[in-house]
Design an enzyme around this catalytic site. Structure first.
Site, PDB file in Angstrom:
ATOM      1  N   TYR A 146       0.857  -1.191   0.000  1.00 40.80           N
ATOM      2  CA  TYR A 146       0.000   0.000   0.000  1.00 40.80           C
ATOM      3  C   TYR A 146       0.893   1.241   0.000  1.00 40.80           C
ATOM      4  CZ  TYR A 146      -4.305   2.631   0.945  1.00 40.80           C
ATOM      5  OH  TYR A 146      -5.392   3.478   0.851  1.00 40.80           O
ATOM      6  N   GLY A 147       1.918   1.199  -0.859  1.00 40.64           N
ATOM      7  CA  GLY A 147       2.821   2.338  -0.987  1.00 40.64           C
ATOM      8  C   GLY A 147       2.372   3.218  -2.138  1.00 40.64           C
ATOM      9  N   SER A 155       2.979  -3.627   9.324  1.00 41.84           N
ATOM     10  CA  SER A 155       3.079  -2.551   8.335  1.00 41.84           C
ATOM     11  C   SER A 155       2.450  -1.243   8.808  1.00 41.84           C
ATOM     12  CB  SER A 155       2.412  -2.994   7.033  1.00 41.84           C
ATOM     13  OG  SER A 155       2.275  -1.879   6.182  1.00 41.84           O
ATOM     14  N   SER A 163       1.503   0.965   6.864  1.00 43.72           N
ATOM     15  CA  SER A 163       0.474   1.348   5.890  1.00 43.72           C
ATOM     16  C   SER A 163      -0.909   0.833   6.280  1.00 43.72           C
ATOM     17  CB  SER A 163       0.819   0.786   4.500  1.00 43.72           C
ATOM     18  OG  SER A 163       2.126   1.116   4.129  1.00 43.72           O
ATOM     19  N   GLN A 193      10.023  -9.047  -3.312  1.00 39.16           N
ATOM     20  CA  GLN A 193       8.944  -9.784  -3.982  1.00 39.16           C
ATOM     21  C   GLN A 193       9.171 -11.294  -4.009  1.00 39.16           C
ATOM     22  OE1 GLN A 193       7.987  -8.113  -7.818  1.00 39.16           O
ATOM     23  NE2 GLN A 193       7.482  -6.105  -6.966  1.00 39.16           N
ATOM     24  N   HIS A 251       6.010  -3.881 -12.384  1.00 42.71           N
ATOM     25  CA  HIS A 251       7.343  -3.763 -12.969  1.00 42.71           C
ATOM     26  C   HIS A 251       7.838  -5.192 -13.179  1.00 42.71           C
ATOM     27  CE1 HIS A 251      11.428  -2.609 -13.790  1.00 42.71           C
ATOM     28  NE2 HIS A 251      11.905  -2.867 -12.590  1.00 42.71           N
ATOM     29  N   GLU A 297      16.694   4.657 -15.939  1.00 44.67           N
ATOM     30  CA  GLU A 297      17.032   5.216 -14.626  1.00 44.67           C
ATOM     31  C   GLU A 297      18.541   5.211 -14.375  1.00 44.67           C
ATOM     32  OE1 GLU A 297      14.286   2.780 -12.558  1.00 44.67           O
ATOM     33  OE2 GLU A 297      15.704   1.188 -12.065  1.00 44.67           O
ATOM     34  N   GLU A 357      23.556  27.463 -11.734  1.00 43.16           N
ATOM     35  CA  GLU A 357      23.708  27.192 -13.167  1.00 43.16           C
ATOM     36  C   GLU A 357      23.597  25.708 -13.540  1.00 43.16           C
ATOM     37  OE1 GLU A 357      23.367  29.456 -15.235  1.00 43.16           O
ATOM     38  OE2 GLU A 357      23.710  31.188 -13.946  1.00 43.16           O
ATOM     39  N   GLU A 395      18.530  25.406 -12.269  1.00 46.45           N
ATOM     40  CA  GLU A 395      17.845  25.660 -13.538  1.00 46.45           C
ATOM     41  C   GLU A 395      17.463  24.382 -14.290  1.00 46.45           C
ATOM     42  OE1 GLU A 395      19.576  28.672 -16.034  1.00 46.45           O
ATOM     43  OE2 GLU A 395      20.129  29.894 -14.291  1.00 46.45           O
TER      44      GLU A 395
HETATM   45  P1  NAD Z   1       6.608   1.524  -2.185  1.00 47.55           P
HETATM   46  O1  NAD Z   1       7.967   1.382  -1.607  1.00 47.55           O
HETATM   47  O2  NAD Z   1       6.005   2.882  -2.304  1.00 47.55           O
HETATM   48  O3  NAD Z   1       5.571   0.654  -1.326  1.00 47.55           O
HETATM   49  C1  NAD Z   1       5.846  -0.658  -0.971  1.00 47.55           C
HETATM   50  C2  NAD Z   1       4.702  -1.220  -0.138  1.00 47.55           C
HETATM   51  O4  NAD Z   1       4.996  -2.589   0.129  1.00 47.55           O
HETATM   52  C3  NAD Z   1       4.512  -0.549   1.226  1.00 47.55           C
HETATM   53  O5  NAD Z   1       3.126  -0.440   1.469  1.00 47.55           O
HETATM   54  C4  NAD Z   1       5.134  -1.558   2.187  1.00 47.55           C
HETATM   55  O6  NAD Z   1       4.513  -1.503   3.455  1.00 47.55           O
HETATM   56  C5  NAD Z   1       4.805  -2.856   1.496  1.00 47.55           C
HETATM   57  N1  NAD Z   1       5.677  -3.950   1.873  1.00 47.55           N
HETATM   58  C6  NAD Z   1       7.013  -3.930   2.108  1.00 47.55           C
HETATM   59  N2  NAD Z   1       7.447  -5.153   2.431  1.00 47.55           N
HETATM   60  C7  NAD Z   1       6.352  -5.960   2.373  1.00 47.55           C
HETATM   61  C8  NAD Z   1       6.146  -7.329   2.586  1.00 47.55           C
HETATM   62  N3  NAD Z   1       7.169  -8.113   2.958  1.00 47.55           N
HETATM   63  N4  NAD Z   1       4.900  -7.837   2.429  1.00 47.55           N
HETATM   64  C9  NAD Z   1       3.873  -7.050   2.048  1.00 47.55           C
HETATM   65  N5  NAD Z   1       3.997  -5.723   1.842  1.00 47.55           N
HETATM   66  C10 NAD Z   1       5.225  -5.207   2.013  1.00 47.55           C
HETATM   67  O7  NAD Z   1       6.614   0.752  -3.577  1.00 47.55           O
HETATM   68  P2  NAD Z   1       6.190   1.316  -5.026  1.00 47.55           P
HETATM   69  O8  NAD Z   1       7.092   2.425  -5.423  1.00 47.55           O
HETATM   70  O9  NAD Z   1       4.723   1.510  -5.049  1.00 47.55           O
HETATM   71  O10 NAD Z   1       6.591   0.065  -5.930  1.00 47.55           O
HETATM   72  C11 NAD Z   1       5.784  -1.099  -6.030  1.00 47.55           C
HETATM   73  C12 NAD Z   1       5.985  -1.725  -7.397  1.00 47.55           C
HETATM   74  O11 NAD Z   1       5.496  -0.820  -8.389  1.00 47.55           O
HETATM   75  C13 NAD Z   1       7.432  -2.020  -7.747  1.00 47.55           C
HETATM   76  O12 NAD Z   1       7.469  -3.187  -8.512  1.00 47.55           O
HETATM   77  C14 NAD Z   1       7.822  -0.812  -8.582  1.00 47.55           C
HETATM   78  O13 NAD Z   1       8.890  -1.099  -9.459  1.00 47.55           O
HETATM   79  C15 NAD Z   1       6.521  -0.564  -9.323  1.00 47.55           C
HETATM   80  N6  NAD Z   1       6.321   0.784  -9.858  1.00 47.55           N
HETATM   81  C16 NAD Z   1       6.479   1.879  -9.061  1.00 47.55           C
HETATM   82  C17 NAD Z   1       6.242   3.148  -9.569  1.00 47.55           C
HETATM   83  C18 NAD Z   1       6.331   4.381  -8.702  1.00 47.55           C
HETATM   84  O14 NAD Z   1       6.024   5.443  -9.204  1.00 47.55           O
HETATM   85  N7  NAD Z   1       6.715   4.322  -7.442  1.00 47.55           N
HETATM   86  C19 NAD Z   1       5.839   3.306 -10.911  1.00 47.55           C
HETATM   87  C20 NAD Z   1       5.658   2.166 -11.705  1.00 47.55           C
HETATM   88  C21 NAD Z   1       5.892   0.914 -11.144  1.00 47.55           C
HETATM   89 MG    MG Z   2      10.869   3.812 -15.022  1.00 40.89          MG
HETATM   90 MG    MG Z   3      12.450   1.602 -12.164  1.00 39.99          MG
HETATM   91 MG    MG Z   4      22.110  30.369 -17.025  1.00 41.90          MG
END
Ligand code: NAD
Ligand code: MG
Ligand code: MG
Ligand code: MG
Ligand code: MG
Ligand code: MG
Length: 336
Positions: free
Chosen positions: A26-27, A52, A54, A87, A109, A196, A228, A232
């Site tokens: 729930y991130g 958690s 969250s 994961q 992802h 990235e 600079e 910017e």
């Molecule tokens: P995040 O770090 O914001 O959130 C992770 C969540 O997982 C949290 O709620 C945490 O409490 C929970 N968590 C951690 N360990 C855990 C466990 N052992 N069991 C269950 N829950 C657990 O993560 P995010 O940035 O939302 O990324 C999640 C996925 O989405 C990744 O695969 C990331 O690559 C992908 N993704 C992220 C973004 C982004 O903008 N952040 C964009 C596209 C894809």
């Molecule tokens: Mg990316």
């Molecule tokens: Mg990435």
């Molecule tokens: Mg300048």
């Protein structure tokens, strides 16, 4: 090769039908997916460990929160939105024992599937819906009746319905309002890592640091150098984001444009491009993934590198200059 694009008319929410969905995590992404799935009428539960932080946030929104194992057991569609490095462990412990034939395993992802850290049983669908924006934007756009473009990919299609179910999921979080582009786990993972590493995070940070060091070592003030080469940057990136490189070249002075087009290629020269290909090679042959999975067990070298980034002299001068510019939006890391 241009990508196939799906819109609202190509996706049918009823393909998610009476399938129960579990969102694990729930991130950034997890909260956006869970809330928008619920608002789209999908039967959704959130899977989080007891410990958690969250949990209360999800419960306050009226979402049902269970342990990851319980959520996985109940659900037909399991979306894994927890950090990439945990994961595989969560899959082995909480998901795999609770997968049944015909279920769909989903990701935001492709890392764990691309590098075989997770291997789903053959009778399970494996799909990806990856919004191309941070979670709070994904949610905000959905609430505003719009959406963030997503990538969709199918790694295993055991049911023969994987794409239609994944598109229904993408529709439920607003993705098909903007457009959902078809890709593969391999393409998504490799281009994301390359972007990235070479350009967005690694490339930009090192370009800024090298530019700053060059000016300061030549006797210019750190304050002038900061403005600079770092401050910017946002102005320039916003112009590129809104109208492409041409919009940026149009907006800057002819002096900046001429200097840029003649000197830029001397900085990102043949040697830099050759190194980019080597960085891409390490992504393609799995050696980056292997290195990162090993490093993520201890964070030993990584923490030293983080310290070096934090302690670079540009960070100190930047902090005091940003205090003089209250309109510069404070970031979470600075105010925490
Ligand atoms: P995040 O770090 O914001 O959130 C992770 C969540 O997982 C949290 O709620 C945490 O409490 C929970 N968590 C951690 N360990 C855990 C466990 N052992 N069991 C269950 N829950 C657990 O993560 P995010 O940035 O939302 O990324 C999640 C996925 O989405 C990744 O695969 C990331 O690559 C992908 N993704 C992220 C973004 C982004 O903008 N952040 C964009 C596209 C894809
Ligand atoms: Mg990316
Ligand atoms: Mg990435
Ligand atoms: Mg300048
Ligand atoms: Mg111009
Ligand atoms: Mg971080």
């Amino acid at each position: 090769m241009t990508a196939e694009v799906f819109y609202d008319a190509d996706a049918d929410l009823s393909n998610l039908g009476d399938r129960k969905v579990a969102v694990l995590g729930y991130g950034s992404q997890g909260h956006a997916h869970a809330l928008s799935l619920r608002d789209s009428g999908v039967d959704v539960r959130v899977g989080l460990p007891e410990s958690s932080k969250s949990r209360p946030k999800a419960e306050e929104e009226g979402l049902r929160v269970e342990s990851p194992a319980e959520a996985a057991a109940e659900a037909d569609v399991i979306m894994v939105l927890i950090p990439d490095t945990v994961q595989a462990e969560v899959y082995e412990r909480d998901i795999a024992p609770n997968l049944s034939s015909g279920n769909m395993l989903m990701f935001g992802h492709g890392f764990n599937i691309r590098y075989n850290l997770i291997t789903a049983p053959k009778d399970v669908d494996v799909a990806m819906v990856a919004p191309k924006g941070p979670g709070h934007v994904v949610r905000r756009q959905f609430v505003d009746g719009k959406g963030v473009p997503c990538l969709v990919a199918i790694d295993q299609d055991a049911s023969g319905e994987a794409l239609s179910v994944a598109l229904a999921y993408a529709k439920a979080i607003g993705g098909t309002r903007a457009g959902v582009l078809k890709t593969t786990f391999t393409e998504e993972t490799e281009t994301d890592l390359f972007g990235e590493q070479a350009v967005l995070c690694g490339g930009v940070a090192e370009l800024i640091r090298a530019g700053f060091d060059t000016l300061v070592d030549a006797g210019y003030s750190p304050e002038a150098a900061y403005f600079e080469v770092l401050h910017e940057m946002k102005l320039i990136v916003d112009m590129i984001n809104e109208g492409g490189l041409s919009n940026m070249w149009y907006s800057v002075s002819d002096t900046a444009e001429y200097g840029g087009v003649t000197r830029g290629p001397r900085i990102i020269n043949d040697e830099a491009r050759a190194e980019m290909r080597r960085v891409l090679g390490e992504i393609q042959d799995g050696s980056f993934a292997k290195e990162w999975v090993a490093e993520s067990k201890t964070y030993e070298e990584f923490n030293k590198l983080r310290k070096d980034q934090r302690e670079h002299r540009i960070e100190a001068v930047g902090a005091s200059l940003r205090d003089m510019m209250p309109w510069v939006k404070r970031t979470i890391t600075e105010t925490a």
